[in-house]
Design an enzyme around this catalytic site. Sequence first.
Site, PDB file in Angstrom:
ATOM      1  N   SER A  63      67.191 -39.775 -46.037  1.00 25.12           N
ATOM      2  CA  SER A  63      67.681 -41.153 -46.085  1.00 25.12           C
ATOM      3  C   SER A  63      66.585 -42.201 -46.231  1.00 25.12           C
ATOM      4  O   SER A  63      66.894 -43.385 -46.419  1.00 25.12           O
ATOM      5  CB  SER A  63      68.524 -41.458 -44.853  1.00 25.12           C
ATOM      6  OG  SER A  63      69.780 -40.825 -44.958  1.00 25.12           O
ATOM      7  N   GLY A 305      61.023 -49.006 -40.324  1.00 26.82           N
ATOM      8  CA  GLY A 305      60.948 -47.632 -40.789  1.00 26.82           C
ATOM      9  C   GLY A 305      62.304 -47.075 -41.137  1.00 26.82           C
ATOM     10  O   GLY A 305      63.299 -47.799 -41.228  1.00 26.82           O
ATOM     11  N   HIS A 306      62.328 -45.780 -41.295  1.00 26.65           N
ATOM     12  CA  HIS A 306      63.562 -45.054 -41.569  1.00 26.65           C
ATOM     13  C   HIS A 306      63.280 -43.585 -41.358  1.00 26.65           C
ATOM     14  O   HIS A 306      62.144 -43.120 -41.526  1.00 26.65           O
ATOM     15  CB  HIS A 306      64.036 -45.295 -43.005  1.00 26.65           C
ATOM     16  CG  HIS A 306      65.524 -45.323 -43.160  1.00 26.65           C
ATOM     17  ND1 HIS A 306      66.311 -44.202 -42.977  1.00 26.65           N
ATOM     18  CD2 HIS A 306      66.380 -46.323 -43.475  1.00 26.65           C
ATOM     19  CE1 HIS A 306      67.583 -44.526 -43.181  1.00 26.65           C
ATOM     20  NE2 HIS A 306      67.654 -45.812 -43.473  1.00 26.65           N
ATOM     21  N   ASP A 307      64.300 -42.843 -40.976  1.00 29.10           N
ATOM     22  CA  ASP A 307      64.231 -41.384 -40.908  1.00 29.10           C
ATOM     23  C   ASP A 307      65.149 -40.808 -41.968  1.00 29.10           C
ATOM     24  O   ASP A 307      65.986 -41.524 -42.546  1.00 29.10           O
ATOM     25  CB  ASP A 307      64.648 -40.883 -39.528  1.00 29.10           C
ATOM     26  CG  ASP A 307      63.732 -41.361 -38.417  1.00 29.10           C
ATOM     27  OD1 ASP A 307      62.582 -41.716 -38.722  1.00 29.10           O
ATOM     28  OD2 ASP A 307      64.182 -41.388 -37.256  1.00 29.10           O
ATOM     29  N   GLY A 308      65.019 -39.513 -42.198  1.00 31.92           N
ATOM     30  CA  GLY A 308      65.885 -38.879 -43.182  1.00 31.92           C
ATOM     31  C   GLY A 308      66.145 -37.428 -42.843  1.00 31.92           C
ATOM     32  O   GLY A 308      65.248 -36.717 -42.366  1.00 31.92           O
ATOM     33  N   GLY A 312      68.117 -28.889 -43.504  1.00 33.65           N
ATOM     34  CA  GLY A 312      66.962 -28.243 -42.908  1.00 33.65           C
ATOM     35  C   GLY A 312      65.648 -28.976 -43.086  1.00 33.65           C
ATOM     36  O   GLY A 312      64.589 -28.442 -42.728  1.00 33.65           O
TER      37      GLY A 312
END
Length: 464
Positions: A63, A305-308, A312
């Site tokens: 993401s 920020g952002h995570d994705g 897996g």
Amino acid sequence: MSALDDIAAWLTDRLPELVAERKVAGASVAVLAGGEVVDAAAGSANLRAGIPATADTLFQIGSITKIWTTTLVMRLVDEGLVELDAPVVKYLPEFRTADPEVSARITVRHLLNHTAGFEGDVFRDTGRGDDAVAKLVEEVLPTVPQPLQPGRLFSYNNAAFCVLGRIVEVLRGTTWGAAVHDELAGPLGVTVATNADEAILHRAAVGHLATGPGGEFEVQSTWGLPASNGPAGAMLSTSARDLLAFARLHLDGGVTPGGTRLLSAESVERMRVAEVDVPRRSVRPMGIGLGWHLFDWEGGREVVGHDGNTVGQTAFLRLLPGEGVAVAMLTNGGDVGGLAREVFGHVLGELAGVSVPGPLPVPENPSPVTNPERYAGSYDQGLVRFDVVEEDGRLWLDSVNGTDLAGLLPPTPRKELLRLDGDLFVAVSGEPGDAGAPVVFLENTADGKAAFLHNHWANPRIEG
């Protein structure tokens, strides 16, 4: 030695140990400070094939792709081709949800800040062709429920970014993937893959699933999510170093190191302005800008920020605009949350004096739930159905993956809901590596029950 040299030495020495300690399949980390980048990698890109992870390995960024899509949209805003507060149907007349009267009021801004209100996780496979995103918008979204009025409540929305990607396609006369290459990756001089056919030309990581507490892994049977979700984060892959070249564009006011302006300084700043609050969180963001997640660390110091997450693979990106510092970590299986806390905690502590907050505390003696009837019941927004069950005075959370995820992700174990304060709970499974996740119950039904279970998604009550 400079502080960044010390970080480089620490990463070289410590990252392999941390990857082993945290039982992570593979990881790649890059750090930007003072306009310079250092990176390191450890573990495996593909355990089945025996391919080590290196600094050049392309991992899926999940993401974090949404920031790339937002950047493409903001370039259209800069050119006067898109207005943030214009309805989406101005650019995509075919856009609608199952409630076309409501969806006609959804604006581009609603899509960017996750307040569009329609069911947000629609991982429908519409093929691998250039029309995959168009088919999702034109054929699938008209069947999708619209449980919330636009602008009412933050609820994470993948499908909204597919719609944004389609706006890019229509106004540019190309595919979303080609726009990423032509407008961002090319000018930045970075390597990206927007689909599996491109990724196979590089050293590309695959996702791994832990099969037991001993840290054994097996390669996931699926590499990426459907192409229809490309603009939301289905398959975009790059190295940690190249991800920081993109981050640097945002730290440097929209200008590349070579002096080419890709985004106006005004749009860069606008993306980082809070648009909507997020219900009570811990390490998750406290606010949402245009695309970016905004974190309340160190008494108000600006951290974005952002995570994705894909199949897996998990990615993390944090920027400290005031310090010109950015850190990216790309992983492919294991206790990646624990690894991220250790890596980001050390790096940002050394470079900027920032303490990374830990997860919500898991109470040894949780507050008793004297009104379980307020919470018990079923909640569903399409991706996952959550069943809150009361047993002997304790609350349990059962999760059932929806149709689109049933064949992509493993079942989620049962978790206990432990009350922290009021309607704020932490959900814990007791499994190794599970630090717990915040769950907030919001608003009231006519009979006083919680109307929503909010876990970054606003899941409306459907039963009970």
